[in-house]
Design a protein around this motif. Sequence first.
Motif: not given
Length: 240
Positions: A13, A37-39, A41, A58-59
């Motif tokens: 990330t 975390s979604d970060e 992406r 991939s989270q």
Amino acid sequence: MLKDKVAIITGATRGIGKAIAFRLAKEGMKLSLVGSSDEIRKTAEELKAKGYSDVVASQADVTKEADVTRFVQETLEAYGQIDLLVNNAGIGFFKEVVDTTVEEWSKLFEVNVQGVFLSSKGVLPHMKEKKSGTIVTISSDVARYTIPNGSAYTASKYAVQGFCGSLAQEVRGDRIRVGTINPGMVDTYFANSTQGLPEKEDWLKVENIADAVVYMASAPPHMLIDEIILHPFAQNYPIA
């Protein structure tokens, strides 16, 4: 050497993991990025905005076997192969033993040690089947000596060093290479710090670690690089 090969990078990330992602993309690798975390992406989107199209994200929690199985499978579905795993996910803190809680100790070992174990185990069946692959783990120079106020972190890195050393011997017959990169002080977000602070000006940069990953991963097929240790001149450290 690395062009069109496939790499999984955990902890991608920000910081070192993100720098590794951009460096490997520059080498022409196809990337599978993993973050807690979604970060994660956003990192993938930044790469795509720079023209690197072969990126999936991939989270996932590297301490959970089901999550690891999922991101390994997603990588294989996207690209059909895995050539490189970079175990970069990790956490750290510095406290005296008397002030360290059982929960802190357990969490640190779950991420730093169990995460390396599960991610490595997850890619091994594929690598063993194709008789090739490289596993690079970003560890720490404290895998080679001890420091005060760092018992939990140091112990976890000694464990990682031992695990990787044993694994390297187990899989060399399958032509799978296993190595560790053990940096000293790096200008990053480690231990809830801030990247880019003036006092870190003379520390290693995240790009230095990314360059070391490329060097280790792109070694010729007959060559094993077991370990890379690197420090900034600004750091004083014991000589092992």
